[in-house]
Motif scaffolding. Structure first.
Motif, short mmCIF file in Angstrom:
data_model
loop_
_atom_site.label_atom_id
_atom_site.label_comp_id
_atom_site.label_asym_id
_atom_site.label_seq_id
_atom_site.Cartn_x
_atom_site.Cartn_y
_atom_site.Cartn_z
N LEU A 147 0.63 -1.10 0.42
CA LEU A 147 0.46 -0.21 0.42
C LEU A 147 1.13 1.31 0.22
O LEU A 147 0.89 2.42 -0.65
CB LEU A 147 -1.16 -0.29 1.08
N HIS A 148 1.83 1.27 1.01
CA HIS A 148 2.78 2.71 1.04
C HIS A 148 3.35 3.01 -0.38
O HIS A 148 3.53 3.82 -0.52
CB HIS A 148 3.89 2.38 1.99
N GLY A 201 2.44 -1.62 -6.81
CA GLY A 201 1.51 -1.45 -4.96
C GLY A 201 1.95 -3.55 -4.72
O GLY A 201 1.41 -3.88 -4.09
N GLY A 202 2.71 -4.53 -6.30
CA GLY A 202 2.77 -5.70 -5.38
C GLY A 202 2.06 -6.61 -6.36
O GLY A 202 2.42 -8.19 -6.22
N LEU A 203 0.97 -5.91 -7.00
CA LEU A 203 0.26 -6.97 -7.56
C LEU A 203 0.99 -7.50 -9.45
O LEU A 203 1.71 -7.03 -9.61
CB LEU A 203 -1.33 -6.13 -8.00
N ARG A 204 0.13 -8.30 -10.27
CA ARG A 204 0.31 -8.72 -11.92
C ARG A 204 -0.90 -8.47 -12.15
O ARG A 204 -1.50 -8.11 -11.86
CB ARG A 204 0.71 -9.96 -11.24
N THR A 205 0.20 -7.86 -13.02
CA THR A 205 -1.16 -7.27 -14.52
C THR A 205 -0.93 -7.75 -15.93
O THR A 205 0.19 -8.30 -16.09
CB THR A 205 -1.22 -5.61 -14.70
N GLY A 206 -1.59 -7.61 -17.03
CA GLY A 206 -1.15 -8.21 -18.02
C GLY A 206 -0.24 -7.05 -18.40
O GLY A 206 0.22 -5.82 -18.01
N LEU A 207 0.66 -7.43 -19.63
CA LEU A 207 1.95 -6.97 -19.93
C LEU A 207 1.25 -5.37 -20.70
O LEU A 207 1.88 -4.47 -20.60
CB LEU A 207 2.10 -7.46 -20.96
N TRP A 208 -0.06 -5.51 -21.34
CA TRP A 208 -0.35 -3.98 -21.80
C TRP A 208 -2.31 -3.90 -21.24
O TRP A 208 -2.74 -4.69 -22.32
CB TRP A 208 -0.41 -4.18 -23.27
N ASN A 209 -2.75 -2.95 -20.95
CA ASN A 209 -4.12 -3.30 -20.55
C ASN A 209 -4.98 -1.46 -21.04
O ASN A 209 -4.50 -0.85 -19.75
CB ASN A 209 -4.58 -3.72 -19.18
N ASN A 223 -3.83 -12.39 -9.67
CA ASN A 223 -3.78 -12.29 -8.14
C ASN A 223 -4.48 -13.13 -7.61
O ASN A 223 -5.39 -12.23 -6.95
CB ASN A 223 -4.27 -10.98 -7.96
N PRO A 224 -5.04 -14.29 -7.95
CA PRO A 224 -6.15 -14.93 -7.09
C PRO A 224 -5.88 -14.58 -5.56
O PRO A 224 -7.03 -15.26 -5.17
CB PRO A 224 -6.32 -16.66 -7.06
N GLU A 225 -4.85 -14.48 -4.92
CA GLU A 225 -3.79 -14.43 -3.81
C GLU A 225 -5.08 -13.00 -2.38
O GLU A 225 -4.98 -12.89 -1.89
CB GLU A 225 -2.90 -14.90 -3.28
N ASN A 226 -5.00 -12.70 -4.03
CA ASN A 226 -5.49 -10.89 -3.64
C ASN A 226 -7.08 -10.67 -3.72
O ASN A 226 -7.57 -9.56 -3.37
CB ASN A 226 -4.82 -9.62 -4.17
N THR A 227 -7.17 -11.83 -3.15
CA THR A 227 -8.83 -11.73 -3.49
C THR A 227 -9.40 -11.29 -1.50
O THR A 227 -9.23 -11.14 -0.75
CB THR A 227 -9.68 -13.38 -3.46
#
Length: 231
Positions: A147-148, A201-209, A223-227
């Motif tokens: 978050l920080h 913030g440590g999440l994963r996204t697609g290469l281009w969104n 990010n299934p663990e970030n439910t």
């Protein structure tokens, strides 16, 4: 005319293909290393708010966000409003973003700038309770350190003069626009900024969104663990 239509169709197909590929290729390419800590990280909720073309990041208004973004209060954002529960951030093209509060306000020149290159702005808004079950809301949990990092990225997107920001416009009484870093264009726009903030913030996204739908899908895939877990 046929060649022009064929060229436009090819560009659309290439855009769709690139967007699809960008959705299913995760960034960072490798799983981020787990933090070395014996203490259980404190879960912190964030929300991704979407409309058909744009995404915002909503952070809970608490002592930490108030401390991080206190500079906004001097610029007119009512951070201590008794009904405010969420602080919302979006990045986008100055002309289209500021001059198109609704689709009924759409004009040719802001649309043209939004499809080419434009100066950028940060949009800051306040909200009360948000129903996280709505389809336009993607709730996620991250830990304190994530978050920080994300808040640092968002705060760093504002252009400051003498360490201060100044409102350059608004839609209503509780939102404000501010000058932002970077140039907006149709390929790397508001949703790619959101994705970059989330990766910080440590999440994963697609290469281009480039569109909200592809960003939401990549977040769910990688990010299934970030439910989100409601308190």
């Amino acid at each position: 005319m046929k060649k022009l239509l064929a060229g436009l169709l090819l560009l659309i197909l290439l855009f769709v293909a690139a967007g699809a590929a960008g959705t299913f290729i995760a960034v960072p390419f490798n799983e981020p290393p787990a933090p070395v800590s014996r203490a259980e990280p404190k879960p912190r909720e964030i929300l991704i708010l979407s409309n058909p073309i744009h995404t915002d990041i909503a952070l809970r208004l608490d002592a930490e966000t108030l401390a991080q973004f206190g500079f906004l209060e001097d610029a007119g954002v009512q951070l201590h409003h008794p009904d405010a529960q969420w602080l919302i951030f979006g990045w986008g093209g100055r002309s289209f973003y500021m001059e198109t509060p609704t689709w009924a306000d759409l004009k040719p020149m802001p649309l043209f700038k939004g499809l080419t290159i434009d100066h950028s702005v940060m949009h800051v808004d306040l909200a009360g309770a948000i129903d996280v079950t709505q389809p336009w809301v993607t709730p996620l949990t991250i830990d304190d350190a994530q978050l920080h990092s994300m808040m640092d990225f968002i705060a760093g997107s504002f252009i400051r003069t003498d360490n201060q920001v100044a409102s350059i416009g608004s839609y209503g009484a509780f939102d404000h626009f501010f000058e932002a870093k970077g140039r907006f264009n149709a390929l790397f726009g508001c949703n790619t900024w959101t994705a970059q903030a989330l990766r910080t913030g440590g999440l994963r996204t697609g290469l281009w969104n480039p569109i909200p739908q592809s960003l939401a899908l990549s977040l769910k895939l990688f990010n299934p663990e970030n439910t989100f877990q409601s308190p």
